[in-house]
Design an enzyme around this catalytic site. Structure first.
Site, PDB file in Angstrom:
ATOM      1  N   ASP A   1      57.686  35.732  82.442  1.00  0.00           N
ATOM      2  CA  ASP A   1      57.832  37.131  82.030  1.00  0.00           C
ATOM      3  C   ASP A   1      56.605  37.876  82.534  1.00  0.00           C
ATOM      4  O   ASP A   1      55.932  37.399  83.441  1.00  0.00           O
ATOM      5  CB  ASP A   1      58.025  37.259  80.515  1.00  0.00           C
ATOM      6  CG  ASP A   1      58.862  38.479  80.127  1.00  0.00           C
ATOM      7  OD1 ASP A   1      58.466  39.601  80.502  1.00  0.00           O
ATOM      8  OD2 ASP A   1      59.898  38.318  79.473  1.00  0.00           O
TER       9      ASP A   1
ATOM     10  N   HIS B   1      57.238  38.356  85.796  1.00  0.00           N
ATOM     11  CA  HIS B   1      57.833  39.673  86.033  1.00  0.00           C
ATOM     12  C   HIS B   1      56.825  40.683  86.544  1.00  0.00           C
ATOM     13  O   HIS B   1      57.142  41.864  86.642  1.00  0.00           O
ATOM     14  CB  HIS B   1      58.483  40.200  84.755  1.00  0.00           C
ATOM     15  CG  HIS B   1      59.660  39.405  84.300  1.00  0.00           C
ATOM     16  ND1 HIS B   1      60.360  39.705  83.150  1.00  0.00           N
ATOM     17  CD2 HIS B   1      60.278  38.318  84.837  1.00  0.00           C
ATOM     18  CE1 HIS B   1      61.355  38.833  82.987  1.00  0.00           C
ATOM     19  NE2 HIS B   1      61.306  37.971  83.998  1.00  0.00           N
TER      20      HIS B   1
END
Length: 362
Positions: free
Chosen positions: A201, A223
């Site tokens: 993430d 991410h």
């Protein structure tokens, strides 16, 4: 003239005083081997060594309310028994606190026991470390492995995190998800220096706060370097952020700013400088104002302004199916941007960009 008896009584009394003082002095430097002992004795220690603690299931290693100036050292291997709960596994607060890791230490969360590919859904998973109210403090040199969910939740003023390693590489194949490295909110003065992160993430996610500096980061597998989502919180202001001299590889995005559809707030004085990306699967640079329920809608709103954004020396490559740059702003809400040496190649050009300042390219 004092009698022998009175002198003897005086000596015994003095000895009793010294005897009662000695344990207090001994506690000035404390070594704890259990979470319970650390919680019970933390207030009496100027230096706390956490030696190979095995934290019981469903229990926080509670280092909140530390005495100002306390030093905390993680030594050996810290582990956590399994339970489905929200956590955190570790919580710490206080002022002028210095946290370090001894040579060879490891904080092993063994997150694979919780991972199911569903992150915040599915099994209830504990967050790792709350640095809430850890003001004028520093965390240096911690070695962390396989967090079940988010790693650091930072809500503190004047805090510096240096040389933090968060290695969740096993999560790539074992179902790690929503394993953000650094989530920052409601903070003024956060410095994150030379982190090494492999996760699934955001490497960095700033939801609110001011005067935030992230430099020298290595971000793998997640991410990217994100601001947002901004909106629908008690604090919806992000101001004076510099993210620089960092690499982002094998990630969904590299540079990202996202705001909540229909919300109000502001994102301002933002600099991304000397960012190098490679192996990006979705977007090299993405700024969008259309998030709702955690997903983009394609319909931007202008309640959260994004102003004074500078991208300089943001370069690298994305995958062939990815989009180089995607800019989706509400009407009049993105302004005063500066772009210099922004070169993202390898992917597609977007035809859906909207309302972005003319200095940017899409």
């Amino acid at each position: 003239m004092h009698s022998f008896a009175s002198l003897l009584a005086y000596g015994l009394a003095a000895g009793a005083t010294l005897a009662s003082a000695s344990p207090i002095e001994a506690r000035d430097s404390c070594t704890f081997t259990t979470a319970a002992a650390a919680k019970a004795g933390k207030a009496k220690c100027s230096t706390i060594t956490l030696d190979s603690i095995k934290v019981p299931a469903g229990t926080t290693l509670d280092l909140t309310g530390l005495t100002s100036g306390t030093k905390v050292i993680f030594e050996g291997t810290t582990t956590f028994d399994y339970e489905e709960w929200a956590g955190p596994l570790i919580s710490m607060s206080g002022k002028d606190i210095t946290v370090t890791g001894a040579s060879g230490h490891l904080i092993n969360c063994d997150g694979s026991r919780w991972w199911d590919g569903k992150g915040t859904s599915g099994k209830k998973k504990p967050k790792f470390f709350y640095a809430h109210g850890l003001d004028s403090s520093s965390i240096t040199g911690l070695n962390i492995k396989n967090t079940p969910l988010m790693a650091f939740s930072v809500e503190s003023d004047d805090i510096t995190l240096t040389d933090i390693t968060i290695n969740n590489a096993d999560g790539d194949s074992l179902g790690g998800h929503n394993t953000d490295a650094f989530d920052v909110g409601n903070s003024v003065g956060v410095n994150i220096i030379k982190p090494w992160v492999h996760n699934q993430d955001d490497c960095l996610a700033i939801n609110s706060g001011e005067n935030i500096w992230f430099t020298g980061g290595t971000c793998i597998g997640g991410h990217g370097l994100s601001i947002g989502s901004v909106g629908d919180r008690s604090n919806n202001v992000v101001k004076n952020v510099t993210i620089e001299h960092s690499t982002v590889s094998n990630s969904e995005n590299a540079v990202r700013i996202k705001t909540i559809s229909g919300a109000t707030g502001s994102v301002s004085e933002i600099t991304y400088s000397n960012i190098v990306m490679s192996g990006i699967s979705d977007y090299g640079v993405v700024i969008q104002q259309d998030y709702e329920d955690g997903k983009p809608t394609g319909k931007p709103t202008n309640g959260v302004t994004i102003t004074d954004v500078k991208l300089e020396s943001v370069t690298g490559t994305v995958d062939s199916k990815a989009t180089d740059i995607y800019l989706l702003c509400g009407s009049g809400s993105c302004s005063d941007w500066t772009w210099d040496d922004v070169k993202v190649t390898g992917g597609k050009k977007s035809s859906a960009c909207k309302n972005y300042p003319s200095v940017a390219s899409c």
